[in-house]
Design an enzyme around this catalytic site. Structure first.
Site, PDB file in Angstrom:
ATOM      1  N   GLY A  14       0.803  -3.018   5.175  1.00  0.00           N
ATOM      2  CA  GLY A  14       1.210  -4.347   5.627  1.00  0.00           C
ATOM      3  C   GLY A  14       0.131  -5.381   5.376  1.00  0.00           C
ATOM      4  CB  THR A  18      -3.217  -1.248  -2.042  1.00  0.00           C
ATOM      5  OG1 THR A  18      -2.453  -2.458  -2.067  1.00  0.00           O
ATOM      6  CG2 THR A  18      -4.650  -1.577  -1.645  1.00  0.00           C
ATOM      7  CB  THR A  59      -0.860   0.076   1.296  1.00  0.00           C
ATOM      8  OG1 THR A  59      -1.532  -1.158   1.492  1.00  0.00           O
ATOM      9  CG2 THR A  59      -1.868   1.199   1.245  1.00  0.00           C
TER      10      THR A  59
END
Length: 345
Positions: free
Chosen positions: A257, A223, A205
């Site tokens: 993440g 993303t 991202t």
């Protein structure tokens, strides 16, 4: 005289300690060393654009540049080989959010998310319907597949579809490409903690927080999601409070993440609430990471935080292959966007 000198020395020392986190205003902070995204957002502000404009253009730059293959077209093909996009943008003055998820055949995901705010009373549009909305807003249909994404997909198929996101199915998802189904007799195994291929080399991202000269805040994300995800999967990025959060009375935060883990804890919202209570941005980020650690010790993730006075910070969870987190900061105190690094906790 000794007391005066000692006091001056202490004052200078405190200023030096705070120099890494006090940036002045306006401020742009974004995840990872995505320099062009930071430069673009900063330039928008310098030319008189709004905080929302800066977030949209900054994250949009990463969509164009295909930052690390994890943002924009031509990366992270899903189980069927298709690249789909997720994005959100949030106005910290009005608390309005525009978001799209599982967006197909449209490249400028955060641009479409901005149109959700401007032209609808909704917050989140998904899938084919989000694509149809994008076309009505003037965005062209474009193929998000590239030779690179086809190559990644082909290699994955040749590796018996490893790694993937299935569990407790037949045939065995650790050895086979399926198609999978529920076993006739349920035998739920203890879930093994895994990053499923997500690592420091697959950043997942761009998250960005922009604080204007008067302290107003906007944030956003973009993303193409988890590589080899099950079609229809949506992670944290387009979810307000998970992927990012902005509140002009407190600050802004953004996460990056393993979205399947992180979205369960609303880390961006939590970080902003810590800052609202007066917590230093770095500490706010650390507290959010520590909270997730209690449940998933080895998750892959990081958070950036900025308050309305221009102080900022970041934190990450120490995981195999991920011990330091890089992020960008732009402010009046530096001539150009500057890369910062924090050690993971």
């Amino acid at each position: 005289r000794v007391v005066v000198v000692a006091s001056l020395f202490l004052l200078v020392a405190l200023q030096l300690v705070g120099a890494t986190s006090a940036a002045g205003l306006p401020l742009v902070i974004n995840t990872w060393a995505f320099r062009k995204a930071a430069e673009t957002a900063w330039r928008v502000l310098q030319l008189g654009g709004s905080e929302l404009d800066a977030v949209e253009r900054g994250c949009g730059q990463c969509e164009i540049d295909q930052c690390d293959g994890s943002v924009g077209y031509g990366g992270s093909p899903d189980e069927s080989g298709e690249t789909t996009l997720d994005a959100m943008i949030m106005d910290g003055n009005t608390m309005e959010v525009g978001a799209v998820a599982d967006l197909r055949r449209v490249k400028n995901a955060i641009g479409v998310a901005r149109k959700v705010i401007e032209y609808t009373k909704h917050t989140l549009l998904v899938g084919e319907s989000a694509s149809l909305f994008a076309v009505r807003m003037g965005f062209p249909y474009e193929d998000l597949t590239t030779q690179n994404s086809l190559s990644v997909y082909s290699k994955w198929l040749n590796q018996s579809c490893q790694p993937n996101y299935w569990k407790n199915v037949v045939p065995d998802s650790t050895k086979s490409c399926g198609p999978y189904k529920r076993p006739e007799k349920a035998t739920c195994k203890e879930e093994e903690e895994t990053t499923s291929g997500r690592s420091v080399h697959n950043h997942d991202t761009i998250g960005m927080v922009v604080v204007g000269a008067s302290g107003t805040v906007a944030s956003g994300t973009s993303t193409n999601g988890a590589i080899h995800k099950i079609p229809g999967r949506v992670g944290d990025s387009p979810i307000a409070g998970a992927g990012s959060y902005a509140d002009s009375t407190a600050g802004g935060a953004a996460a990056t993440g393993d979205g399947d883990i992180m979205m369960r804890f609303l880390p961006s919202y939590q970080a902003v609430e810590y800052m609202r209570m007066g917590t230093d941005p770095t500490v706010a980020c650390q507290k959010v990471i520590s909270r997730i650690q209690k449940y998933v010790p080895h998750f892959f993730g990081a958070v950036i935080c900025a308050n309305t006075t221009g102080s900022y910070g970041a934190a990450c969870n120490r995981a195999p292959g991920f011990t330091r987190f890089h992020f960008m900061v732009s402010s009046p105190l530096v001539n150009q966007p500057t890369e910062h690094v924090v050690d993971c906790i």
